[in-house]
Design a protein around this motif. Structure first.
Motif, PDB file in Angstrom:
ATOM      1  N   TYR A 260       4.505   9.824   5.239  1.00  0.00           N
ATOM      2  CA  TYR A 260       3.803   8.549   5.238  1.00  0.00           C
ATOM      3  C   TYR A 260       4.127   7.700   6.453  1.00  0.00           C
ATOM      4  O   TYR A 260       5.268   7.633   6.898  1.00  0.00           O
ATOM      5  CB  TYR A 260       4.136   7.780   3.953  1.00  0.00           C
ATOM      6  N   GLY A 264       1.568   3.127   4.818  1.00  0.00           N
ATOM      7  CA  GLY A 264       1.664   3.655   3.468  1.00  0.00           C
ATOM      8  C   GLY A 264       0.743   4.826   3.195  1.00  0.00           C
ATOM      9  O   GLY A 264       0.626   5.280   2.053  1.00  0.00           O
ATOM     10  N   LYS A 265       0.099   5.363   4.253  1.00  0.00           N
ATOM     11  CA  LYS A 265      -0.795   6.496   4.088  1.00  0.00           C
ATOM     12  C   LYS A 265      -0.204   7.742   4.746  1.00  0.00           C
ATOM     13  O   LYS A 265       0.497   7.639   5.759  1.00  0.00           O
ATOM     14  CB  LYS A 265      -2.166   6.197   4.700  1.00  0.00           C
ATOM     15  N   GLU A 272      -2.924   7.709  -0.045  1.00  0.00           N
ATOM     16  CA  GLU A 272      -2.084   6.536  -0.240  1.00  0.00           C
ATOM     17  C   GLU A 272      -0.784   6.920  -0.941  1.00  0.00           C
ATOM     18  O   GLU A 272      -0.774   7.748  -1.851  1.00  0.00           O
ATOM     19  CB  GLU A 272      -2.808   5.496  -1.103  1.00  0.00           C
ATOM     20  N   LYS A 273       0.320   6.322  -0.499  1.00  0.00           N
ATOM     21  CA  LYS A 273       1.598   6.560  -1.142  1.00  0.00           C
ATOM     22  C   LYS A 273       1.644   5.861  -2.491  1.00  0.00           C
ATOM     23  O   LYS A 273       1.305   4.684  -2.606  1.00  0.00           O
ATOM     24  CB  LYS A 273       2.737   6.067  -0.247  1.00  0.00           C
ATOM     25  N   GLU A 275       3.739   4.285  -5.261  1.00  0.00           N
ATOM     26  CA  GLU A 275       5.075   3.741  -5.478  1.00  0.00           C
ATOM     27  C   GLU A 275       5.453   3.888  -6.946  1.00  0.00           C
ATOM     28  O   GLU A 275       4.675   3.533  -7.837  1.00  0.00           O
ATOM     29  CB  GLU A 275       5.127   2.258  -5.092  1.00  0.00           C
TER      30      GLU A 275
END
Length: 356
Positions: A260, A264-265, A272-273, A275
């Motif tokens: 990532y 955040g990608k 997308e990461k 969480e």
């Protein structure tokens, strides 16, 4: 008078070039760098991992354990131990040929090791050139049976040679991602059985939640059996109707080892990461009847708030490195110097005239 006009022209040109110089972006005057080195590198993902490299022919093979700053000669087949997780060793050489000999481990490994950088640094000592000329058989069987290999190196060559990658990663069961194959000129059996028996790979014809990374072989000039059994004995590879042989200019999708970026990608597939939401565990209430007893009947000590370490708010910003000046910059500098001299000489002439 003519001399003063000449000086005036030089001054005007120098001032104009100075204005252009001021408007240019910072990197515009840097010399275009040569192809950056991209050395074949092995990094330990498990402490105490080992590897060795052998070959049929090569010259001046060297290794570096400090990312290419210093190098030392490498003796064929010498075992290298990567004592700690994150320890790495890089290789470079010339004219590397692994040799198309069946059941020969040209790289031997134990533990868990990820490869990175370009495998062609063993051909041209640099590894960054997509136009490198590959000898026949150069990487044939190179990583065969390396079950410790978790990541394949880069294969940047755009023109391949006869059986250059045949059986290259056969039975590398810890591989989970297929590297990019940018070559546009293929030779006989160049990809033949390249990933045969890589049971950790997973490719499909459609994108889904698990298969997010697009992968394809570009429309190329191909020769006989270029893709024969390329993914044979890979149970999770289905390239259409159970095929194990990819077709040109067709997009497939594989699982992605996400890495990532700051946004955040994933830098590879754009996913997308996610969480993980951690719910804090509530603190248990103190048991009834228990008091905060202090040694020797003392009173509770007030927390010390006077000796807190001040937060360091100074940013450790590294100054940008300026590249070497180009010939254009040198010419501009010379004109500016000439303009300055012209101003001085005109002033001197005026002073002499006034004195007369």
């Amino acid at each position: 008078m003519k001399l003063k006009k000449l000086f005036g022209k030089i001054l005007g040109a120098g001032l104009c070039m100075g204005m252009l110089l001021g408007c240019m972006p910072g990197g515009a005057l840097q010399v275009k760098a040569a192809t950056q080195p991209n050395y074949l590198t092995f990094t330990a993902e498990e402490a105490g991992s080992t590897l060795s490299l052998s070959w049929a022919s090569a010259s001046d093979v060297q290794t570096s354990t400090d990312h290419g700053t210093t190098w030392s000669a490498y003796a064929r087949g010498t075992t290298i131990t990567l004592a700690n997780v994150g320890d790495s060793v890089s290789f470079k050489g010339r004219g590397f040929v692994a040799n198309n000999s069946a059941n020969v481990n040209h790289v031997k490994m134990t533990g868990k090791i990820a490869a990175s950088g370009s495998v062609t640094s063993l051909i041209d000592e640099n590894g960054g050139d997509p136009n490198v000329t590959l000898p026949n058989d150069c990487f044939a069987h190179m990583f065969q049976d390396c079950t410790s290999l978790t990541q394949a190196p880069e294969l940047p060559a755009t023109t391949l040679s006869d059986i250059c990658y045949v059986y290259m990663f056969q039975n590398c069961t810890s591989l989970t991602q297929v590297p990019k194959l940018p070559a546009t000129t293929l030779d006989v059996a160049c990809y033949h059985s390249m990933f045969e028996g890589c049971t950790g790979l997973s490719l499909t014809t459609t994108k889904d939640a698990d298969h997010t990374l697009a992968w394809s072989v570009p429309d190329t000039t191909a020769d006989l059996n270029w893709n024969l059994n390329m993914f044979a004995r890979c149970p999770n590879v289905d390239l259409g109707n159970g095929s194990k042989e990819p077709q040109m200019n067709t997009v497939y999708y594989q699982t992605c080892n996400h890495s990532y970026g700051s946004d955040g990608k994933c830098i590879y597939c754009g996913t997308e990461k996610v969480e993980d939401i951690v719910t804090p565990t509530p603190e248990a209430a103190p048991a009834a009847g228990i008091t905060n007893a202090q040694p020797n009947g003392g009173t509770p000590t007030t927390p010390n708030t006077n000796n807190q370490v001040a937060q360091n708010t100074t940013a450790n910003v590294k100054a940008p490195v300026t590249g070497e000046a180009s010939q254009v910059a040198s010419v501009i500098l010379a004109l500016l110097i000439a303009g300055g001299l012209a101003v001085i000489l005109v002033g001197v002439c005026k002073m002499r005239k006034h004195c007369k």
